[in-house]
Design an enzyme around this catalytic site. Structure first.
Site, mmCIF file in Angstrom:
data_model
loop_
_atom_site.group_PDB
_atom_site.id
_atom_site.type_symbol
_atom_site.label_atom_id
_atom_site.label_comp_id
_atom_site.label_asym_id
_atom_site.label_seq_id
_atom_site.Cartn_x
_atom_site.Cartn_y
_atom_site.Cartn_z
ATOM 1 N N ASP A 1 -0.694 37.053 18.423
ATOM 2 C CA ASP A 1 -1.268 38.253 17.808
ATOM 3 C C ASP A 1 -1.964 39.030 18.922
ATOM 4 O OD1 ASP A 1 -2.650 40.215 16.512
ATOM 5 O OD2 ASP A 1 -3.769 38.865 15.180
ATOM 6 N N ASN B 1 5.113 46.271 25.581
ATOM 7 C CA ASN B 1 5.944 47.120 24.718
ATOM 8 C C ASN B 1 5.498 47.098 23.266
ATOM 9 O OD1 ASN B 1 8.611 48.300 23.611
ATOM 10 N ND2 ASN B 1 8.551 46.242 22.734
ATOM 11 N N TYR C 1 -1.908 57.530 17.241
ATOM 12 C CA TYR C 1 -0.799 57.058 18.081
ATOM 13 C C TYR C 1 -0.771 57.800 19.420
ATOM 14 C CZ TYR C 1 4.025 55.957 19.416
ATOM 15 O OH TYR C 1 5.140 55.532 20.091
ATOM 16 N N LYS D 1 -1.365 56.361 23.252
ATOM 17 C CA LYS D 1 -0.339 56.448 24.304
ATOM 18 C C LYS D 1 -0.864 57.217 25.514
ATOM 19 C CE LYS D 1 2.831 54.082 22.154
ATOM 20 N NZ LYS D 1 3.238 52.768 22.642
HETATM 21 N N1 LIG Z 1 10.905 54.115 18.413
HETATM 22 C C1 LIG Z 1 10.770 55.132 19.257
HETATM 23 O O1 LIG Z 1 11.503 56.133 19.200
HETATM 24 C C2 LIG Z 1 9.684 55.060 20.309
HETATM 25 C C3 LIG Z 1 9.507 56.179 21.150
HETATM 26 C C4 LIG Z 1 8.535 56.108 22.143
HETATM 27 C C5 LIG Z 1 7.769 54.947 22.292
HETATM 28 N N2 LIG Z 1 7.959 53.889 21.450
HETATM 29 C C6 LIG Z 1 7.145 52.682 21.683
HETATM 30 O O2 LIG Z 1 8.008 51.599 21.968
HETATM 31 C C7 LIG Z 1 7.405 50.373 21.541
HETATM 32 C C8 LIG Z 1 8.385 49.603 20.665
HETATM 33 O O3 LIG Z 1 8.727 50.425 19.546
HETATM 34 P P1 LIG Z 1 9.894 50.011 18.519
HETATM 35 O O4 LIG Z 1 10.427 51.278 17.995
HETATM 36 O O5 LIG Z 1 10.802 49.020 19.135
HETATM 37 O O6 LIG Z 1 9.019 49.323 17.370
HETATM 38 P P2 LIG Z 1 9.349 48.073 16.412
HETATM 39 O O7 LIG Z 1 10.815 47.872 16.286
HETATM 40 O O8 LIG Z 1 8.556 48.317 15.180
HETATM 41 O O9 LIG Z 1 8.723 46.837 17.208
HETATM 42 C C9 LIG Z 1 7.333 46.717 17.333
HETATM 43 C C10 LIG Z 1 7.022 45.403 18.026
HETATM 44 O O10 LIG Z 1 5.586 45.283 18.162
HETATM 45 C C11 LIG Z 1 5.198 43.995 17.713
HETATM 46 N N3 LIG Z 1 3.837 44.007 17.145
HETATM 47 C C12 LIG Z 1 3.338 44.879 16.241
HETATM 48 N N4 LIG Z 1 2.069 44.540 15.960
HETATM 49 C C13 LIG Z 1 1.773 43.431 16.692
HETATM 50 C C14 LIG Z 1 0.625 42.590 16.831
HETATM 51 N N5 LIG Z 1 -0.528 42.802 16.165
HETATM 52 N N6 LIG Z 1 0.691 41.535 17.677
HETATM 53 C C15 LIG Z 1 1.820 41.286 18.347
HETATM 54 N N7 LIG Z 1 2.927 42.030 18.258
HETATM 55 C C16 LIG Z 1 2.906 43.088 17.432
HETATM 56 C C17 LIG Z 1 6.231 43.608 16.656
HETATM 57 O O11 LIG Z 1 6.268 42.185 16.545
HETATM 58 P P3 LIG Z 1 6.763 41.440 15.186
HETATM 59 O O12 LIG Z 1 7.803 42.314 14.542
HETATM 60 O O13 LIG Z 1 7.318 40.131 15.668
HETATM 61 O O14 LIG Z 1 5.551 41.287 14.334
HETATM 62 C C18 LIG Z 1 7.515 44.181 17.238
HETATM 63 O O15 LIG Z 1 8.100 43.267 18.125
HETATM 64 C C19 LIG Z 1 6.112 50.769 20.840
HETATM 65 O O16 LIG Z 1 5.030 50.639 21.742
HETATM 66 C C20 LIG Z 1 6.342 52.228 20.482
HETATM 67 O O17 LIG Z 1 5.139 52.941 20.361
HETATM 68 C C21 LIG Z 1 8.886 53.924 20.462
#
Ligand SMILES: NC(=O)c1ccc[n+]([C@@H]2O[C@H](COP(=O)([O-])OP(=O)(O)OC[C@H]3O[C@@H](n4cnc5c(N)ncnc54)[C@H](OP(=O)(O)O)[C@@H]3O)[C@@H](O)[C@H]2O)c1
Length: 248
Positions: free
Chosen positions: A61, A88, A152, A156
């Protein structure tokens, strides 16, 4: 880029982008510690091992700083060192400012920002002897706000400045700290779930498509490699050119 013999810890590897980052590190030859929390990395670990790579799963966590330190210690113990960390993991809830509670604000800041602070501090401690690379996944929203994303965007923007500050303080130990700022990244069913957003992005992006998790992974692999040996405190934007557009 050859990262054979290196060990990388990728947080949020159970998620969409983290999966792609971990996969690209494994394809570059690195041994991957894949972090997860509520989700699973079993199929990812299996996939990497089946392709001849090395992978281990670790759960933590990341809103708990002690758990961050334990995770880094265990990841380091796995192969006797840690060469790279990718912060990430993150959450992206939408909430207009007028109705946002302090609890909602804190959840985003704790998960996206304070976790990276804690993981970086722990990783830098073990990287002091032989150097290393730390990369935060920020976002183009760290420099351009979006409605409903004040918490958010603030998290960032702070990640980008945390990386610069860490680059300043850890550089003399051979530890480089950078951010990667992705634009909109594709995920399964995104065209179905958010057709308007996908269409607007495709129209706005000079490269006319959404990013892929592997596009983000490629940037992370580059920053962790020797090809980026003189790059620290940098924010690498990976957005198909959207940030290059005039805003008026
Ligand atoms: N999606 C986009 O277009 C986009 C664009 C720019 C930046 N980002 C950034 O890229 C990163 C990944 O995004 P994503 O789209 O891949 O999101 P995602 O699919 O929702 O994955 C989020 C990850 O964060 C983990 N997480 C969340 N809360 C947590 C906690 N309290 N402790 C430990 N782990 C935690 C989740 O783990 P579990 O599922 O195992 O709980 C999951 O592995 C993020 O930082 C996001 O802000 C995303």
């Amino acid at each position: 880029m050859d990262l054979s013999g290196r060990t990388v810890l990728v947080t949020g590897a159970s998620g969409n982008i983290g999966h792609g980052i971990a996969r690209r590190f494994a394809e570059a030859g690195a041994a991957v510690v894949a972090h997860h929390f509520g989700g699973s990395v079993d199929s990812l670990v299996h996939e990497i091992r089946a392709a001849g790579g090395q992978a281990a799963a670790i759960s933590a966590d990341l809103t708990d700083e002690n758990d961050c330190a334990r995770m880094v210690d265990e990841a380091t113990a796995w192969r006797g060192g840690l060469d790279a960390l990718v912060n990430n993991a993150g959450v992206q809830p939408v909430q207009p400012l007028a109705d946002m509670t302090a609890e909602q604000w804190r959840e985003v800041v704790d998960t996206n920002l304070t976790s990276a602070f804690a993981c970086t501090q722990a990783a830098a401690t073990v990287m002091r002897e032989r150097g290393g690379s730390i990369t935060h996944i920020a976002s183009i929203e760290g420099t351009r706000p979006a409605p409903g994303h004040a918490h958010y965007s603030a998290s960032k923007a702070a990640l980008i400045m945390h990386a610069r500050s860490a680059a300043l303080e850890y550089g003399r130990f051979g530890i480089r700290v950078n951010t990667v700022s992705p634009g909109l990244i594709s995920r399964p069913a995104i065209e179905h779930d958010w057709p308007d957003g996908v269409r607007r992005w495709q129209e706005a992006a000079p490269l006319t498509r959404l990013g892929t998790p592997e596009d983000v992974g490629n940037a992370c692999v580059f920053l962790a490699s020797g090809h980026a040996a003189w790059i620290t405190g940098h924010d690498l934007v990976v957005d198909g050119g959207v940030s290059a557009r005039p805003t008026w």
